[in-house]
Design an enzyme around this catalytic site. Structure first.
Site, PDB file in Angstrom:
ATOM      1  N   THR A  25      -0.179  -2.808   8.321  1.00  0.00           N
ATOM      2  CA  THR A  25      -0.901  -1.995   7.899  1.00  0.00           C
ATOM      3  C   THR A  25      -2.012  -2.286   9.196  1.00  0.00           C
ATOM      4  O   THR A  25      -2.756  -3.320   9.235  1.00  0.00           O
ATOM      5  CB  THR A  25      -1.954  -3.003   6.695  1.00  0.00           C
ATOM      6  OG1 THR A  25      -2.213  -2.619   5.885  1.00  0.00           O
ATOM      7  CG2 THR A  25      -1.582  -4.358   6.419  1.00  0.00           C
ATOM      8  N   SER A  26      -2.982  -1.185   8.849  1.00  0.00           N
ATOM      9  CA  SER A  26      -4.201  -1.325   9.662  1.00  0.00           C
ATOM     10  C   SER A  26      -4.998  -2.068   9.169  1.00  0.00           C
ATOM     11  O   SER A  26      -5.993  -1.691  10.105  1.00  0.00           O
ATOM     12  CB  SER A  26      -4.274   0.144  10.487  1.00  0.00           C
ATOM     13  OG  SER A  26      -4.872   0.920   8.886  1.00  0.00           O
TER      14      SER A  26
ATOM     15  N   VAL B 142       3.458   4.315  -0.789  1.00  0.00           N
ATOM     16  CA  VAL B 142       3.524   4.771  -2.207  1.00  0.00           C
ATOM     17  C   VAL B 142       5.480   4.931  -2.379  1.00  0.00           C
ATOM     18  O   VAL B 142       5.228   6.427  -2.837  1.00  0.00           O
ATOM     19  CB  VAL B 142       2.759   6.348  -2.847  1.00  0.00           C
ATOM     20  CG1 VAL B 142       1.484   5.326  -2.480  1.00  0.00           C
ATOM     21  CG2 VAL B 142       3.243   7.336  -0.896  1.00  0.00           C
ATOM     22  N   ASP B 143       5.629   5.231  -1.206  1.00  0.00           N
ATOM     23  CA  ASP B 143       7.549   5.467  -1.202  1.00  0.00           C
ATOM     24  C   ASP B 143       7.870   4.659  -2.019  1.00  0.00           C
ATOM     25  O   ASP B 143       9.071   5.765  -1.682  1.00  0.00           O
ATOM     26  CB  ASP B 143       7.539   5.489   0.523  1.00  0.00           C
ATOM     27  CG  ASP B 143       7.718   4.456   0.976  1.00  0.00           C
ATOM     28  OD1 ASP B 143       7.480   2.377   0.522  1.00  0.00           O
ATOM     29  OD2 ASP B 143       6.959   4.022   2.369  1.00  0.00           O
TER      30      ASP B 143
ATOM     31  N   HIS C 124      -1.244   1.263  -4.618  1.00  0.00           N
ATOM     32  CA  HIS C 124      -1.845   2.185  -4.461  1.00  0.00           C
ATOM     33  C   HIS C 124      -1.002   3.796  -4.620  1.00  0.00           C
ATOM     34  O   HIS C 124      -0.870   4.847  -4.415  1.00  0.00           O
ATOM     35  CB  HIS C 124      -1.766   2.775  -2.480  1.00  0.00           C
ATOM     36  CG  HIS C 124      -2.870   2.689  -2.174  1.00  0.00           C
ATOM     37  ND1 HIS C 124      -3.000   2.389  -0.103  1.00  0.00           N
ATOM     38  CD2 HIS C 124      -3.865   1.747  -1.950  1.00  0.00           C
ATOM     39  CE1 HIS C 124      -4.389   1.140  -0.293  1.00  0.00           C
ATOM     40  NE2 HIS C 124      -4.920   1.183  -1.032  1.00  0.00           N
TER      41      HIS C 124
ATOM     42  N   PRO D 299       2.828  -3.787  16.150  1.00  0.00           N
ATOM     43  CA  PRO D 299       3.585  -4.106  17.161  1.00  0.00           C
ATOM     44  C   PRO D 299       1.602  -4.014  17.653  1.00  0.00           C
ATOM     45  O   PRO D 299       1.827  -4.021  19.539  1.00  0.00           O
ATOM     46  CB  PRO D 299       4.116  -2.898  17.660  1.00  0.00           C
ATOM     47  CG  PRO D 299       3.901  -2.079  16.133  1.00  0.00           C
ATOM     48  CD  PRO D 299       4.105  -3.532  15.137  1.00  0.00           C
TER      49      PRO D 299
ATOM     50  N   GLN E 135       1.208  -1.003  -0.458  1.00  0.00           N
ATOM     51  CA  GLN E 135      -0.029   0.042   0.504  1.00  0.00           C
ATOM     52  C   GLN E 135       0.386   1.116  -0.170  1.00  0.00           C
ATOM     53  O   GLN E 135       0.303   2.448   0.351  1.00  0.00           O
ATOM     54  CB  GLN E 135      -0.430  -0.161   1.049  1.00  0.00           C
ATOM     55  CG  GLN E 135      -1.470  -1.179   1.311  1.00  0.00           C
ATOM     56  CD  GLN E 135      -2.473  -0.887   2.912  1.00  0.00           C
ATOM     57  OE1 GLN E 135      -3.427   0.621   2.764  1.00  0.00           O
ATOM     58  NE2 GLN E 135      -2.334  -1.083   3.391  1.00  0.00           N
TER      59      GLN E 135
HETATM   60  P1  NAD Z   1      -1.826   2.976   8.826  1.00  0.00           P
HETATM   61  O1  NAD Z   1      -1.282   4.586   8.874  1.00  0.00           O
HETATM   62  O2  NAD Z   1      -3.278   3.225   8.671  1.00  0.00           O
HETATM   63  O3  NAD Z   1      -1.139   2.096   9.901  1.00  0.00           O
HETATM   64  C1  NAD Z   1       0.150   1.675  10.260  1.00  0.00           C
HETATM   65  C2  NAD Z   1      -0.320   0.472  10.469  1.00  0.00           C
HETATM   66  O4  NAD Z   1       1.234  -0.122  10.830  1.00  0.00           O
HETATM   67  C3  NAD Z   1      -0.757   0.504  11.581  1.00  0.00           C
HETATM   68  O5  NAD Z   1      -0.702  -0.968  12.380  1.00  0.00           O
HETATM   69  C4  NAD Z   1       0.695   0.420  13.088  1.00  0.00           C
HETATM   70  O6  NAD Z   1       0.077  -0.014  13.999  1.00  0.00           O
HETATM   71  C5  NAD Z   1       1.643  -0.219  12.162  1.00  0.00           C
HETATM   72  N1  NAD Z   1       3.189  -0.093  13.007  1.00  0.00           N
HETATM   73  C6  NAD Z   1       3.566   1.090  13.229  1.00  0.00           C
HETATM   74  N2  NAD Z   1       4.492   0.902  13.094  1.00  0.00           N
HETATM   75  C7  NAD Z   1       5.509  -0.109  12.326  1.00  0.00           C
HETATM   76  C8  NAD Z   1       6.452  -0.680  13.447  1.00  0.00           C
HETATM   77  N3  NAD Z   1       7.104  -0.673  13.778  1.00  0.00           N
HETATM   78  N4  NAD Z   1       6.217  -2.557  12.292  1.00  0.00           N
HETATM   79  C9  NAD Z   1       5.241  -2.791  11.977  1.00  0.00           C
HETATM   80  N5  NAD Z   1       4.172  -2.073  11.911  1.00  0.00           N
HETATM   81  C10 NAD Z   1       4.617  -0.838  12.513  1.00  0.00           C
HETATM   82  O7  NAD Z   1      -1.482   2.735   7.210  1.00  0.00           O
HETATM   83  P2  NAD Z   1      -1.862   1.956   6.212  1.00  0.00           P
HETATM   84  O8  NAD Z   1      -2.830   0.443   7.006  1.00  0.00           O
HETATM   85  O9  NAD Z   1      -1.181   1.084   5.494  1.00  0.00           O
HETATM   86  O10 NAD Z   1      -2.948   2.582   5.300  1.00  0.00           O
HETATM   87  C11 NAD Z   1      -2.225   3.928   5.007  1.00  0.00           C
HETATM   88  C12 NAD Z   1      -3.072   4.764   3.086  1.00  0.00           C
HETATM   89  O11 NAD Z   1      -2.036   6.005   3.566  1.00  0.00           O
HETATM   90  C13 NAD Z   1      -2.077   3.532   2.457  1.00  0.00           C
HETATM   91  O12 NAD Z   1      -2.990   3.394   1.529  1.00  0.00           O
HETATM   92  C14 NAD Z   1      -0.632   4.446   2.374  1.00  0.00           C
HETATM   93  O13 NAD Z   1      -1.003   3.956   0.798  1.00  0.00           O
HETATM   94  C15 NAD Z   1      -0.807   5.893   2.546  1.00  0.00           C
HETATM   95  N6  NAD Z   1       0.644   5.891   3.465  1.00  0.00           N
HETATM   96  C16 NAD Z   1       1.857   5.359   2.636  1.00  0.00           C
HETATM   97  C17 NAD Z   1       2.828   5.636   3.172  1.00  0.00           C
HETATM   98  C18 NAD Z   1       4.373   5.075   3.135  1.00  0.00           C
HETATM   99  O14 NAD Z   1       4.629   4.996   1.377  1.00  0.00           O
HETATM  100  N7  NAD Z   1       5.900   5.526   3.486  1.00  0.00           N
HETATM  101  C19 NAD Z   1       2.638   6.465   4.773  1.00  0.00           C
HETATM  102  C20 NAD Z   1       1.352   6.945   4.719  1.00  0.00           C
HETATM  103  C21 NAD Z   1       0.078   6.390   4.206  1.00  0.00           C
END
Ligand code: NAD
Ligand code: ZN
Length: 258
Positions: free
Chosen positions: A196-197, A108-109, A126, A222, A106
């Site tokens: 992922t949440s 986009v990074d 995404h 976590p 998911q």
């Molecule tokens: P979310 O922000 O809803 O959830 C993040 C999840 O990661 C949570 O369940 C949290 O408990 C968990 N988490 C936090 N730290 C962690 C770690 N160190 N190791 C493992 N798990 C950890 O994110 P999502 O469910 O990916 O959905 C949000 C949407 O936002 C996605 O569709 C995505 O496209 C976008 N998004 C992308 C990025 C990116 O590309 N890095 C960043 C933020 C949001």
């Protein structure tokens, strides 16, 4: 033998894909904030936006400058940080298992691709913050954002837009590999969900399909979430409570054994 060892051992021996599904949590330790963290918010002028408001086509049409500013800043962050041990673990698993491996992300990074996973087996459902396309869709072509200075379409003069799926838009196959992702879930021997949440639609569908097929399910996070609850309620599942960078290397080690 621990439950995790047992599940991975059995999954290796069954036919089917070794499917990984990653969310913002896997990149959190690289320094990219998740949307639910405090850094997800954005102030433009006097208004504070939540990502769910800013990451929409309708906001883009009314305030393209603000939306681009947010994306270009996020893109800078993505380019500045490095893949972490969890991303590297997934590269080792692909190297070992080749075409049995699939990665649905998911994020986009672009960090999975920078770490070394292949574009053919990494489906960015995404989109990718490093790419853009014509907002009027005068062509389907996708191109690099480049230095972010020329944000107008060469063909029709409309705005270019980030090549990401917004909250008011729908998945498709051409850009976001929607059908491919569902098919992979139906053909999975193992599904490992990382960081992922479960707040978005396709990941939940992928989890449900894999569960229906009887795939083994591992969740790494976590915090509790829908996937960890499914994993814990199934004899074929295991919720691994912890950070991706600490837990994925062990999962890779178990999957890399001869
Ligand atoms: P979310 O922000 O809803 O959830 C993040 C999840 O990661 C949570 O369940 C949290 O408990 C968990 N988490 C936090 N730290 C962690 C770690 N160190 N190791 C493992 N798990 C950890 O994110 P999502 O469910 O990916 O959905 C949000 C949407 O936002 C996605 O569709 C995505 O496209 C976008 N998004 C992308 C990025 C990116 O590309 N890095 C960043 C933020 C949001
Ligand atoms: Zn155009």
């Amino acid at each position: 033998m621990s439950k995790l060892e047992e599940i991975l051992e059995k999954a290796r021996k069954e036919p089917g894909l070794l499917l990984f599904l990653t969310g913002a949590g896997i990149s959190a330790e690289s320094g990219i904030p998740t949307f639910r963290g405090k850094d997800g918010f954005w102030t433009a002028g006097s208004k504070v936006y939540r990502p769910e408001e800013l990451a929409t086509f309708s906001t883009f049409r009314s305030r393209p400058g603000d939306v681009w500013e947010w994306y270009l800043l996020r893109r800078e962050t993505c380019l500045r940080v490095e893949p972490n041990a969890a991303h590297h673990a997934l590269v080792k698993i692909e190297e070992k298992w080749g075409d049995r491996f699939r990665l649905i992300t998911q994020n986009v990074d672009g960090l999975h691709l920078r770490a070394g996973n292949s574009l053919e087996r990494t489906w960015q459902i995404h989109g990718d913050i490093n790419l853009m396309r014509c907002a009027a869709e005068c062509t389907d072509a996708v191109q690099p954002v480049g230095d972010g200075k020329n944000l107008r379409c060469d063909r029709c003069g409309d705005w270019m837009r980030p090549h990401v799926l917004w909250f008011d838009e729908y998945y498709n196959e051409e850009w976001y590999r929607f059908e491919s992702s569902l098919a992979a879930a139906s053909g999975a021997a193992l599904l490992v969900v990382v960081g992922t949440s479960g707040a978005t639609n396709l990941p939940i569908q992928v989890g449900m399909r894999a569960a229906e097929r009887g795939a083994y399910l591992v969740d790494v996070n976590p915090e509790p979430n829908p996937f960890s609850e499914w994993a814990e309620s199934s004899p074929r599942g295991k919720a691994v409570t912890g950070k991706a960078s600490e837990r994925l290397p062990r999962i890779a080690e178990l999957l890399l054994k001869d």
